[in-house]
Design an enzyme around this catalytic site. Structure first.
Site, PDB file in Angstrom:
ATOM      1  N   CYS A 191       7.308   3.360   6.907  1.00 26.96           N
ATOM      2  CA  CYS A 191       8.511   2.772   6.318  1.00 26.96           C
ATOM      3  C   CYS A 191       9.608   2.758   7.372  1.00 26.96           C
ATOM      4  CB  CYS A 191       8.976   3.592   5.118  1.00 26.96           C
ATOM      5  SG  CYS A 191       7.724   3.746   3.836  1.00 26.96           S
ATOM      6  N   HIS A 236     -11.415   5.184  10.807  1.00 23.50           N
ATOM      7  CA  HIS A 236     -12.816   5.134  10.404  1.00 23.50           C
ATOM      8  C   HIS A 236     -13.621   4.719  11.634  1.00 23.50           C
ATOM      9  CE1 HIS A 236     -11.179   5.228   6.358  1.00 23.50           C
ATOM     10  NE2 HIS A 236     -10.364   4.270   6.754  1.00 23.50           N
ATOM     11  N   SER A 242       4.596   7.433   5.423  1.00 28.28           N
ATOM     12  CA  SER A 242       3.454   6.673   4.921  1.00 28.28           C
ATOM     13  C   SER A 242       2.135   7.290   5.371  1.00 28.28           C
ATOM     14  CB  SER A 242       3.520   5.192   5.248  1.00 28.28           C
ATOM     15  OG  SER A 242       2.719   4.505   4.303  1.00 28.28           O
TER      16      SER A 242
END
Length: 126
Positions: A83, A68, A63
């Site tokens: 996953c 940020h 995944s």
């Protein structure tokens, strides 16, 4: 193959603002977290904003991990999604420690489940 996975959302506060504007530090930190969980990195992209801030993403075979930063607010948001049934607790603790976060809210969401769930949230800090 199972479609179930785990999505960890981290809001890290009161971080070391110097780290939050250091693109090389953040990229290496994210790579270490992914590799520490034996995840395969398929693609990596980080961008430095002017006058400050960094955004980045690791596309993983299982995944993704995204970050940020807002150095002026000493704040970082991270998403770590995988996953399968892999436990991410040690990677979450590693990320929070590396960012020198004094307070972090960590949300855990099960993905790929077809039943209502209670989203787990815990506060971590130094």
């Amino acid at each position: 193959m199972t479609i179930e996975g785990k999505h960890i959302i981290i809001d890290a506060f009161m971080c070391d603002s110097t780290h939050l504007n250091d693109i090389k530090f953040l990229e290496e930190m994210c790579k270490k977290a992914a590799l520490g969980a034996d995840m395969e990195i398929l693609y990596c992209y980080f961008h430095q904003f002017e006058p400050q801030g960094v955004t980045g993403v690791l596309v993983l075979s299982t995944s993704h991990l995204s970050i940020h930063t807002w150095p002026e607010e000493k704040y970082v948001s991270l998403d770590f999604y995988t996953c399968g049934t892999l436990e991410l607790t040690s990677q979450v603790e590693f990320l929070i420690k590396e960012l020198s976060s004094k307070q972090a809210m960590v949300y855990s969401i099960s993905r790929g489940v077809s039943y209502p769930q209670l989203i787990k949230c815990e506060e971590l800090g130094s």
